[in-house]
Design an enzyme around this catalytic site. Structure first.
Site, PDB file in Angstrom:
ATOM      1  N   CYS A 126       0.814  -1.219   0.000  1.00 52.01           N
ATOM      2  CA  CYS A 126       0.000   0.000   0.000  1.00 52.01           C
ATOM      3  C   CYS A 126       0.843   1.264   0.000  1.00 52.01           C
ATOM      4  O   CYS A 126       0.318   2.362  -0.179  1.00 52.01           O
ATOM      5  CB  CYS A 126      -0.945  -0.011   1.196  1.00 52.01           C
ATOM      6  SG  CYS A 126      -2.284  -1.216   1.039  1.00 52.01           S
ATOM      7  N   GLY A 136     -11.580 -13.696 -12.526  1.00 57.06           N
ATOM      8  CA  GLY A 136     -11.034 -12.369 -12.365  1.00 57.06           C
ATOM      9  C   GLY A 136     -10.535 -11.825 -13.680  1.00 57.06           C
ATOM     10  O   GLY A 136     -11.086 -12.124 -14.740  1.00 57.06           O
ATOM     11  N   ASP A 160     -10.255   1.220   7.921  1.00 58.50           N
ATOM     12  CA  ASP A 160      -9.047   0.422   8.077  1.00 58.50           C
ATOM     13  C   ASP A 160      -7.825   1.292   7.805  1.00 58.50           C
ATOM     14  O   ASP A 160      -7.879   2.289   7.086  1.00 58.50           O
ATOM     15  CB  ASP A 160      -9.065  -0.866   7.244  1.00 58.50           C
ATOM     16  CG  ASP A 160      -9.031  -0.645   5.746  1.00 58.50           C
ATOM     17  OD1 ASP A 160      -9.258   0.476   5.287  1.00 58.50           O
ATOM     18  OD2 ASP A 160      -8.789  -1.646   5.039  1.00 58.50           O
TER      19      ASP A 160
END
Length: 336
Positions: A19, A144, A229
């Site tokens: 991230c 996906g 979060d």
């Protein structure tokens, strides 16, 4: 292994990691401003959570008692082990649904792969890791999308279900509520040290692969209605977004914030991701800091991958790290 028999370190094939490779928060807000995300003809009342407050997922009411929660999250390798990377990326993507008070029910893989550089055996391990975590979450995994890419990237698009009257949103905080954090900080600096040196930190992997499902269940049981979060924008960045959306000030007690073993040493040794420094630069104009040293501030702004939940309330096992108070001159106050 590559064609010479050397071990291939996945983190060496990406400029960023986890991230921490997000577009900086301030730049992202400028990018999205005025981009026009309204859907012509769609009933506005059905979109319960959209783009306005930068919440963790979008939420749409599908009938009186059911809401659909939708999110997508993917990133470059944060660790060298492909299966661990898949597990971390899946736990991180599922976390957005848990943070809204939802239950993930369906996930789709998102895979970008440099097929001329890295063998498909590694990609297969990444997908296996993701499937393992989806199964642990009781979430169906059905196909996906994949593309060729110069950098490897993996994650998931996740759909969940929630009670529209029990959503946990980042704009529902109110003065007087305590702030609790369900996972320790320091993932960004430990992952950066891993990328630089190859040292493995099992405590970081265990934290990143842990689902936020139990924390979300406990928060819902306690009547919590405000949560988010903690991921790429760090604890300070996500606390700032929550406080701004809720019209309150978030007070963080730095000494109460849990930190992973080895994280402070990693900061002192200089293993600070660029994303963590950018987070601190973004929040500081909106913050008042009293008696907190620079290393601690870096950790509070550290870009987390698959971090914990920041909850406006108390739940078992999660330390209280501060409180929400009436809005003052600053959105965030950090005290020693």
């Amino acid at each position: 292994m590559d064609h010479d028999g050397a071990v291939q370190r996945l983190t060496q094939y990406a400029a960023g990691g986890g991230c921490a490779c997000k577009i900086p928060a301030g730049e992202l807000e400028e990018l999205l401003a005025g981009a026009g995300f309204a859907t012509p003809g769609a009933p506005a009342a059905d979109l319960l959570v959209g783009l306005e407050t930068g919440d963790d997922a979008a939420v749409v009411r599908v009938d009186g008692g059911t809401a659909l929660v939708s999110t997508a999250d993917f990133f470059t390798p944060v660790v060298d082990d492909p299966r661990d990377w898949g597990r971390i990326a899946a736990a991180n993507a599922l976390s957005d649904v848990y943070a809204m008070g939802g239950l993930p029910v369906l996930a789709l893989n998102l895979l970008c792969w440099p097929r001329d550089v890295l063998p498909y055996d590694l990609a297969r391990e990444v997908l296996r890791g993701g499937a393992e975590v989806a199964a642990r979450a009781g979430c169906h995994l059905a196909g996906g999308h994949s593309v060729t890419s110069p950098e490897p990237k993996y994650g998931m698009a996740v759909t969940g279900l929630a009670d529209p009257d029990r959503l946990m949103r980042n704009d529902s905080g109110r003065a007087g509520l305590p702030l609790s954090l369900t996972k320790p900080l320091g993932l960004g600096v430990l992952n950066n040290r891993h990328k630089t040196t190859g040292d493995v930190f099992p405590q970081a992997i265990a934290t990143m692969t842990a689902l936020n499902a139990e924390a979300a269940d406990a928060a819902l049981a306690a009547g919590v209605r405000c949560a988010t979060d903690v991921t790429g924008f760090g604890l300070l960045g996500h606390a700032y977004k929550l406080a701004r959306a809720s019209g309150v000030t978030a007070v963080i007690d730095a000494a109460a914030v849990p930190v992973l073993e080895g994280a402070r040493e990693a900061v002192r040794a200089g293993f600070v991701p660029g994303g963590s420094r950018r987070n601190l630069e973004w929040v500081m104009p909106q913050a008042h800091v009293a008696g907190v040293d620079e290393d601690t501030m870096i950790l509070l702004a550290d870009a987390q991958t698959s971090g914990g939940l920041l909850i406006a309330g108390e739940i078992p096992g999660a330390p209280v790290i501060g409180e929400l108070v009436a809005r003052g001159p600053h959105s965030v106050v950090v005290r020693a």
